[in-house]
Design an enzyme around this catalytic site. Sequence first.
Site, PDB file in Angstrom:
ATOM      1  N   ASP A  39     -42.140  -0.288  -3.958  1.00  0.00           N
ATOM      2  CA  ASP A  39     -41.381   0.436  -4.973  1.00  0.00           C
ATOM      3  C   ASP A  39     -41.871   1.877  -5.079  1.00  0.00           C
ATOM      4  OD1 ASP A  39     -39.734   1.055  -7.062  1.00  0.00           O
ATOM      5  OD2 ASP A  39     -40.636  -0.307  -8.505  1.00  0.00           O
ATOM      6  N   CYS A  86     -36.931   5.078  -8.355  1.00  0.00           N
ATOM      7  CA  CYS A  86     -35.912   4.416  -7.547  1.00  0.00           C
ATOM      8  C   CYS A  86     -34.989   5.486  -7.001  1.00  0.00           C
ATOM      9  CB  CYS A  86     -35.137   3.411  -8.374  1.00  0.00           C
ATOM     10  SG  CYS A  86     -33.787   2.661  -7.443  1.00  0.00           S
TER      11      CYS A  86
HETATM   12  N1  COA Z   1     -32.177  -4.575   8.058  1.00  0.00           N
HETATM   13  C1  COA Z   1     -31.812  -3.707   9.040  1.00  0.00           C
HETATM   14  N2  COA Z   1     -30.572  -3.235   9.187  1.00  0.00           N
HETATM   15  C2  COA Z   1     -29.641  -3.669   8.328  1.00  0.00           C
HETATM   16  C3  COA Z   1     -29.945  -4.572   7.303  1.00  0.00           C
HETATM   17  C4  COA Z   1     -31.279  -5.015   7.165  1.00  0.00           C
HETATM   18  N3  COA Z   1     -31.653  -5.845   6.198  1.00  0.00           N
HETATM   19  N4  COA Z   1     -28.838  -4.825   6.598  1.00  0.00           N
HETATM   20  C5  COA Z   1     -27.841  -4.115   7.174  1.00  0.00           C
HETATM   21  N5  COA Z   1     -28.336  -3.418   8.216  1.00  0.00           N
HETATM   22  C6  COA Z   1     -27.601  -2.515   9.107  1.00  0.00           C
HETATM   23  C7  COA Z   1     -26.448  -3.245   9.778  1.00  0.00           C
HETATM   24  O1  COA Z   1     -26.872  -3.833  10.968  1.00  0.00           O
HETATM   25  C8  COA Z   1     -25.468  -2.109  10.021  1.00  0.00           C
HETATM   26  O2  COA Z   1     -25.896  -1.347  11.119  1.00  0.00           O
HETATM   27  P1  COA Z   1     -24.858  -0.781  12.210  1.00  0.00           P
HETATM   28  O3  COA Z   1     -23.920   0.086  11.445  1.00  0.00           O
HETATM   29  O4  COA Z   1     -25.725  -0.054  13.159  1.00  0.00           O
HETATM   30  O5  COA Z   1     -24.212  -2.017  12.773  1.00  0.00           O
HETATM   31  C9  COA Z   1     -25.642  -1.236   8.805  1.00  0.00           C
HETATM   32  O6  COA Z   1     -26.952  -1.515   8.308  1.00  0.00           O
HETATM   33  C10 COA Z   1     -24.611  -1.511   7.715  1.00  0.00           C
HETATM   34  O7  COA Z   1     -24.601  -2.883   7.421  1.00  0.00           O
HETATM   35  P2  COA Z   1     -23.757  -3.526   6.223  1.00  0.00           P
HETATM   36  O8  COA Z   1     -23.937  -4.996   6.277  1.00  0.00           O
HETATM   37  O9  COA Z   1     -22.359  -2.970   6.248  1.00  0.00           O
HETATM   38  O10 COA Z   1     -24.541  -3.056   4.985  1.00  0.00           O
HETATM   39  P3  COA Z   1     -24.223  -1.898   3.936  1.00  0.00           P
HETATM   40  O11 COA Z   1     -24.069  -0.585   4.612  1.00  0.00           O
HETATM   41  O12 COA Z   1     -23.155  -2.350   3.009  1.00  0.00           O
HETATM   42  O13 COA Z   1     -25.619  -1.878   3.170  1.00  0.00           O
HETATM   43  C11 COA Z   1     -27.539  -2.998   2.278  1.00  0.00           C
HETATM   44  C12 COA Z   1     -26.022  -2.941   2.353  1.00  0.00           C
HETATM   45  C13 COA Z   1     -27.894  -3.878   1.101  1.00  0.00           C
HETATM   46  C14 COA Z   1     -28.062  -3.605   3.564  1.00  0.00           C
HETATM   47  C15 COA Z   1     -28.126  -1.574   2.116  1.00  0.00           C
HETATM   48  O14 COA Z   1     -27.418  -0.883   1.136  1.00  0.00           O
HETATM   49  C16 COA Z   1     -29.570  -1.597   1.780  1.00  0.00           C
HETATM   50  O15 COA Z   1     -30.410  -2.028   2.572  1.00  0.00           O
HETATM   51  N6  COA Z   1     -29.958  -1.091   0.594  1.00  0.00           N
HETATM   52  C17 COA Z   1     -31.324  -1.078   0.175  1.00  0.00           C
HETATM   53  C18 COA Z   1     -31.415  -0.467  -1.170  1.00  0.00           C
HETATM   54  C19 COA Z   1     -32.827  -0.514  -1.666  1.00  0.00           C
HETATM   55  O16 COA Z   1     -33.748  -0.987  -1.035  1.00  0.00           O
HETATM   56  N7  COA Z   1     -33.003   0.010  -2.858  1.00  0.00           N
HETATM   57  C20 COA Z   1     -34.243   0.047  -3.481  1.00  0.00           C
HETATM   58  C21 COA Z   1     -34.589  -1.240  -4.104  1.00  0.00           C
HETATM   59  S1  COA Z   1     -34.427  -1.146  -5.883  1.00  0.00           S
HETATM   60 ZN    ZN Z   2     -40.170   0.086 -10.269  1.00  0.00          ZN
END
Ligand code: COA
Ligand code: ZN
Length: 306
Positions: free
Chosen positions: A19, A245
């Site tokens: 975090d 965040c």
């Molecule tokens: N690890 C690695 N790559 C990932 C992944 C993971 N867990 N999840 C998705 N991807 C990649 C996919 O393979 C895809 O890649 P490509 O375009 O090269 O094929 C791309 O990311 C998009 O995937 P998609 O399933 O459409 O996801 P999205 O774009 O809707 O994103 C999340 C959704 C949840 C995966 C993304 O927003 C995310 O990881 N967010 C993290 C937010 C975070 O950590 N916030 C802080 C915590 S409070």
């Molecule tokens: Zn926090």
Amino acid sequence: MMKLALPQAVRVVEVGPRDGLQNEKVHIPTEQKIRFIELLAEAGLPVVEATSFVSPRAIPQLGDAGVVMAGLKRLSGTDYPVLVPNVKGMERALQAGVRSIAVFTAASESFTRHNINASIAQSLENFRPVLEMAQREGIAARGYISTVFGCPYEGAVNPRKVLEVARALLDMGVGELSLGDTIGVATPNQVVEVLDLLCGEGQIEMARLAVHFHDTRGTALANVLMALQMGVRTVDAAAGGLGGCPYAPGASGNLATEDLVYMLNGMGIATGVDLEKVVAATRFIAPLLDHAPASKYYQAWQASCM
Ligand code: COA
Ligand code: ZN
């Protein structure tokens, strides 16, 4: 003398390496992240959330999660959970030998949309297969609920929404819930209101709840103290007060582990954490950041060294 209802011991969950670092702008070399995690474990923290198997495009800083977990010398008594957003993340985590995970959603729709590009309901559906995989592998799962006490986009959050999300996560097999004040707006009366609803009407066991405060407006320790009096025994904190965040504009750091442990030590509440060793971990990571750590205890310690 009047007797206060306080615990004998508190479990401190260190979230600095995840975090904290996920919100740092400057690139931190993988080896230094590994050392930071090891120093925190050596300080006696029972749980050190190590990294995040989210999309590296979303959080570039933690794109090296697999390498971090592979390089980490793990202590047998320490738990090193990682954040997992979907099946792809879970597969990566399993490959890295992870034994404990955390999924994350929020109590406000717009925050969830910004953070993980999904509605709350969709986010919960994404976790279902992840939690099934975890159960099959005997892996413990925690559920984070963000924006429990307020949302950067919507303002006030209805505690009933928190209860709804909490129930859904528990029903899916999450063992522990961490209630997050993502933007650091909570005041102690809100802590009472939320815990009362969850554990009263909601009948959730207090032992399953952790609190996660940000000190943006200086109320984190007051909120912790209230939560402890209500029966909470698990508190999240980040060494140095790192973090915030990336999807919560203006959210400054987490409650600092040093500040929390200092208060608990003073009150005779056991944590098993060596405060000076936490300071040493912060001292190790601080020169790699582009700002001074926000921890009050750390700042006082530094001033006393001059
Ligand atoms: N690890 C690695 N790559 C990932 C992944 C993971 N867990 N999840 C998705 N991807 C990649 C996919 O393979 C895809 O890649 P490509 O375009 O090269 O094929 C791309 O990311 C998009 O995937 P998609 O399933 O459409 O996801 P999205 O774009 O809707 O994103 C999340 C959704 C949840 C995966 C993304 O927003 C995310 O990881 N967010 C993290 C937010 C975070 O950590 N916030 C802080 C915590 S409070
Ligand atoms: Zn926090």
